[in-house]
Design a protein around this motif. Structure first.
Motif, PDB file in Angstrom:
ATOM      1  N   ALA A   1       0.395  67.516 -20.730  1.00 55.67           N
ATOM      2  CA  ALA A   1       1.063  66.270 -20.342  1.00 55.67           C
ATOM      3  C   ALA A   1       1.081  65.271 -21.500  1.00 55.67           C
ATOM      4  CB  ALA A   1       0.374  65.660 -19.123  1.00 55.67           C
TER       5      ALA A   1
ATOM      6  N   VAL B   1      -4.203  70.671 -16.416  1.00 61.07           N
ATOM      7  CA  VAL B   1      -3.454  69.635 -17.116  1.00 61.07           C
ATOM      8  C   VAL B   1      -4.312  69.104 -18.250  1.00 61.07           C
ATOM      9  CG1 VAL B   1      -2.094  67.536 -16.850  1.00 61.07           C
ATOM     10  CG2 VAL B   1      -2.472  69.016 -14.883  1.00 61.07           C
TER      11      VAL B   1
ATOM     12  N   VAL C   1      -1.335  61.379 -19.513  1.00 57.87           N
ATOM     13  CA  VAL C   1       0.042  61.619 -19.090  1.00 57.87           C
ATOM     14  C   VAL C   1       0.941  60.616 -19.802  1.00 57.87           C
ATOM     15  CG1 VAL C   1       1.613  61.776 -17.154  1.00 57.87           C
ATOM     16  CG2 VAL C   1      -0.762  62.459 -16.879  1.00 57.87           C
TER      17      VAL C   1
ATOM     18  N   ALA D   1       5.444  62.420 -17.207  1.00 59.22           N
ATOM     19  CA  ALA D   1       4.992  62.114 -15.845  1.00 59.22           C
ATOM     20  C   ALA D   1       5.846  62.832 -14.814  1.00 59.22           C
ATOM     21  CB  ALA D   1       5.023  60.603 -15.620  1.00 59.22           C
TER      22      ALA D   1
ATOM     23  N   LEU E   1       5.421  66.617 -14.761  1.00 57.70           N
ATOM     24  CA  LEU E   1       4.137  66.974 -14.170  1.00 57.70           C
ATOM     25  C   LEU E   1       4.211  66.907 -12.653  1.00 57.70           C
ATOM     26  CD1 LEU E   1       1.186  67.674 -14.411  1.00 57.70           C
ATOM     27  CD2 LEU E   1       0.656  65.238 -14.672  1.00 57.70           C
TER      28      LEU E   1
ATOM     29  N   ALA F   1      -7.449  63.811 -20.195  1.00 60.67           N
ATOM     30  CA  ALA F   1      -6.939  64.021 -18.852  1.00 60.67           C
ATOM     31  C   ALA F   1      -7.751  63.209 -17.846  1.00 60.67           C
ATOM     32  CB  ALA F   1      -6.986  65.509 -18.501  1.00 60.67           C
TER      33      ALA F   1
ATOM     34  N   VAL G   1      -4.498  61.736 -15.692  1.00 58.29           N
ATOM     35  CA  VAL G   1      -3.803  62.662 -14.802  1.00 58.29           C
ATOM     36  C   VAL G   1      -3.932  62.228 -13.344  1.00 58.29           C
ATOM     37  CG1 VAL G   1      -3.765  65.054 -13.991  1.00 58.29           C
ATOM     38  CG2 VAL G   1      -4.074  64.561 -16.408  1.00 58.29           C
TER      39      VAL G   1
ATOM     40  N   VAL H   1      -1.272  60.343 -11.572  1.00 60.81           N
ATOM     41  CA  VAL H   1       0.034  60.955 -11.315  1.00 60.81           C
ATOM     42  C   VAL H   1      -0.054  62.020 -10.227  1.00 60.81           C
ATOM     43  CG1 VAL H   1       1.995  62.169 -12.357  1.00 60.81           C
ATOM     44  CG2 VAL H   1       0.707  60.486 -13.690  1.00 60.81           C
TER      45      VAL H   1
END
Ligand code: SF4
Lengths: 160, 672
Positions: free
Chosen positions: A43, A82, A86, A91, A94, A114, A130, A133
């Motif tokens: 990401a 991941v 991000v 985004a 993902l 992450a 992460v 998201v």
């Protein structure tokens, strides 16, 4: 578990172990039953984490022994790994990847970035960790985490 | 009055009045008048054929109709089978024409071009009905000329039509010359030009004469049938002609080449030597393979269908070849099965090719393009056409429960049969033929998956396809009729069994082909059974069962958007095109097809490693055409250019030529 591997596992730390255990419970609840198909999404990482993941599936650490396989499409995957913070541009891909996975599904956030954006926190184009998201189930700390830590986390998911 | 005579009379009267009525009819009504007349001619022709295949024969001699030879007509079950085929196709195409050329229609509605249509159909009916060499040749030429006029229908719109017309004219006339030579030689040797007289004398001909006649006729008939390597006119003419004409030509006219081979080879010459049929078999095998390979890599919808016609003609010729070989080996029963397979496949092909060409015409009319790479997404915008085309594609792919499956199964039965005393040549040739049929069928499936998948499914790749509208009702009705005929032939081919037995009996092949009644096709001589009805029930039952089971078990089903690599949205540029779908096949058959490919990579100005544009060009020239016809055309060109020097404009010189010619003729006469 292979004693030699766990022995070279200092960086994994308690957090990793705890995460693994939680994930194992989750995985068993989700019925993954010893076979885990993994789709990986970068990401916005520096690629350090990718190199370590590559090692985790290489001949030395060989995560496939533990029922974990990398696959080429989220349609085939139970688990999403991941890496990286991000970024704004990643985004939506993902989110789409997460949406494309069959249920049940788990997300493993690999690396400090992450978890909390790591060294890139506040950087240009960085949206957030992460967890902002997609919902994260397992976190593997380290910058980058050692292959052994990644393997341990994935073993927690596969239960083998 | 004899029903065959009445029906044929009605057909010819309708054709004449239709053509005459089309000339003064107002432009708005022209297509309707011509379409109705053509359909009427077709129905009458089919009625005549139906009566003939059920056993009514008819002969007539009309001495006053034409000078010198008069007109001789003779309709037997074999002629009836082709009358039925031509009539059926014409009836469907007639209905189709009303919508295709009608309001907002496509193609030429010029009066002349319209008026020719019923005449063309009448000429096609006259070919099998002819009972003498002169009548046959007359009908054959009438058919050639009228079809040429129809092919040229859109010559104002595109130069490709003119090229196609030129090829067709040259090849059809060359074919006519060989048939003319062959049949007149036959009539001279037999001492009479009526088919009855030739038949009576046929067995007594010397093998050299008979072989020569067969070869000459075969050249002409095979080129009309579109057999490789006499095919180059076919993909051009079928692609460039207006679609209703393509349908008539591909489904009906091409079959008359097959009729010619059966009539001359089996009936008039009464069998003949084994090498005739082995030659025919080789021709059929090459046609089947080359035709389907070219079809598999074609991107022009109508060109693809045209090459598929070559393929199916190849299979029909294989059947005829097997019939000839087995009859020569004294295996009458198997010969009958092979003949039945060939004739049934001719009818099946007529059915599904009418449907497919009409479907292609609907696509062309509605999108303005035949290029599969620029189509796609028609299933949403033209659902009825798509459904009907799917039926045709299923039949053409020879998959059960389509009708192509039944006749190819029969063909395989005839080829797989091994006679104990067959000899080395047949022991080798028969398995090769089986392999050819199998490979053809396999590539055929890929071809029709390509047509359907890239042409009709997915999303539109061009503006024409994106704005397509469904065809008018008359076109859909026509295609529906063709689809119904295909379904009938697919599910109850048994209805054709008595007619096929009668024809086989008449041609001195096995009289008892099919044993027993019911819905199964039981081969008496070989002892195998196929039951198309139960196959159809099974296949459809399985499909429905799977769908129902999926619905019942799939409680946790979830609708998700198509996976687009997370970087959506999906665009039509990501789809398989006809070119890319066929690329693996093209790669496999690289040595046969010899594609000309060209990849051009343009780097960016800053660095050779950054690509600015990639251009891919591919051309698939017809190799056989290039290597076989290229030199001939070049030589003809050279001779023509050299000949120009003879004509320098001097009147004296021309007078000298004339005198020389006269003297030469006189000298020749005196010497003789
Ligand atoms: S955690 Fe470290 S190695 Fe992994 S992406 Fe971030 S900076 Fe790179």
């Amino acid at each position: 578990m292979d004693g030699g591997l766990s022995g070279q596992d200092p960086a994994c730390g308690a957090g990793g172990r705890a995460g693994s255990r939680a994930a194992a419970a989750a995985a068993l609840g989700a019925g993954l039953g010893g076979s885990v198909q993994v789709r990986h999404v970068d990401a916005g990482s520096c690629n350090g984490c990718e190199i370590e993941i590559g090692q985790a599936f290489g001949p030395v650490y060989d995560a496939e022994r533990h029922g974990v396989r990398l696959v080429a499409s989220p349609r085939h995957a139970d688990v999403l790994t991941v890496t990286g913070p991000v970024t704004v541009n990643m985004a939506q891909p993902l989110r789409a990847t997460y949406e494309a996975m069959p249920r049940p599904r788990l997300v493993v956030a690999v690396g400090d970035c992450a978890r909390d954006c790591g060294v890139f926190a506040g950087g240009h184009g960085v949206l957030g960790p992460v967890g902002d998201v997609v919902p994260v189930d397992v976190r593997v700390p380290g910058c980058p985490p050692e292959p052994a830590a990644i393997v341990a986390a994935l073993r927690g998911v596969s239960g083998r | 009055m004899n029903p065959v005579a009445a029906a044929l009379g009605a057909a010819f009267a309708l054709a004449g009045s239709g053509a005459i009525a089309a000339l003064p009819a107002p432009a708005r009504w022209g297509p309707a008048v011509v379409g109705a007349a053509t359909a009427g001619v077709g129905i009458a022709g089919a009625a005549a054929g139906g009566a003939a295949v059920s056993g009514t024969v008819w002969q007539a001699y009309l001495p006053d109709l034409l000078p010198l030879a008069g007109v001789r007509l003779a309709v037997d079950p074999l002629a009836g089978w082709f009358l039925l085929l031509v009539g059926g196709v014409a009836a469907v195409v007639g209905v189709y024409t009303i919508g295709y050329l009608g309001r907002d229609g496509h193609g030429p509605a010029a009066r002349g071009a319209l008026a020719v249509l019923p005449v063309f159909v009448a000429a096609m009916l006259l070919v099998p009905a002819a009972g003498s060499v002169s009548t046959f040749l007359l009908a054959w030429e009438l058919m050639a000329v009228t079809s040429l006029l129809l092919v040229l229908g859109e010559h104002r719109h595109s130069p490709a039509v003119r090229t196609a017309g030129l090829w067709y004219a040259a090849m059809t006339q060359a074919g006519f010359v060989t048939v003319l030579l062959g049949l007149t030689r036959l009539a001279a040797a037999a001492g009479g030009e009526s088919f009855a007289a030739i038949r009576a004398a046929g067995a007594g001909l010397s093998p050299v004469t008979a072989g020569g006649v067969f070869l000459l006729c075969l050249a002409g008939f095979a080129s009309k049938a579109g057999a490789v390597p006499l095919h180059p006119w076919l993909p051009r003419a079928h692609a460039e002609a207006p679609s209703h004409v393509s349908a008539l030509m591909s489904a009906a006219m091409v079959k008359l080449g097959v009729y010619g081979i059966v009539r001359v080879g089996f009936d008039l010459l009464g069998g003949g030597a084994r090498w005739w049929w082995l030659l025919l078999g080789a021709l059929g095998a090459v046609s089947a393979l080359y035709g389907i390979l070219q079809a598999a890599v074609a991107t022009d919808l109508k060109r693809l269908l045209a090459f598929s016609t070559s393929e199916n003609v190849g299979l029909i010729l294989l059947g005829l070849a097997a019939a000839g070989v087995w009859a020569g080996a004294g295996q009458d029963g198997v010969a009958g099965v092979a003949l039945a397979a060939a004739l049934l496949h001719a009818a099946n092909h007529a059915g599904f090719k009418t449907l497919l060409f009409c479907g292609a015409g609907s696509v062309l009319r509605s999108t303005g393009t035949r290029d599969l790479d620029a189509l796609g997404g028609l299933s949403r915008r033209m659902p009825a056409t798509t459904a009907l085309f799917t039926v045709g594609a299923l039949c053409a792919a020879a998959l059960p429960p389509g009708n192509g499956f039944v006749s190819e199964w029969l063909l395989l039965q005839a080829l797989l049969h091994q006679a104990p005393q067959a000899g080395t040549v047949l022991t080798v040739a028969a398995p090769v033929a089986v392999a050819v049929v199998a490979l053809t069928a396999g590539v055929g499936v890929a071809t029709y998956v390509k047509v359907l998948g890239t042409g009709f499914l997915a999303r539109p790749r061009g503006d024409g396809a994106a704005t397509a509208v469904e065809s008018p009702r008359s076109m859909l009705v026509a295609m529906g009729l063709a689809a119904a005929a295909c379904a009938g032939l697919a599910i109850v081919p048994v209805v054709a069994a008595p007619a096929l037995e009668r024809i086989a009996g008449e041609l001195r092949a096995g009289p008892e082909l099919f044993a027993g009644g019911g819905v199964d096709l039981r081969l008496a001589g070989i002892g195998s059974i196929v039951s198309p009805l139960w196959v159809a029930v099974g296949v459809i039952g399985l499909a429905v069962g799977f769908a129902a089971a999926g619905r019942a078990l799939g409680r946790a089903r979830r609708r998700a958007p198509a996976w687009d690599c997370g970087d959506g949205p999906l665009t039509a540029r990501m789809e398989y095109t006809a070119t890319s779908f066929a690329e693996p096949l093209q790669r496999v058959f690289d040595d046969v097809l010899a594609p000309e490919q060209d990849v051009d990579v343009t780097p960016a100005a800053e660095s050779a490693y950054i690509v600015r544009a990639v251009a891919y060009r591919r051309r698939l020239p017809d190799r056989i055409e290039a290597h076989l016809y290229g030199p001939v055309i070049a030589a003809a060109d050279a001779v023509g250019r050299a000949g120009r020097r003879l004509a320098n404009g001097s009147v004296h010189r021309y007078l000298a030529y004339m005198l020389a010619a006269l003297v030469a003729v006189l000298v020749a006469g005196v010497i003789r």
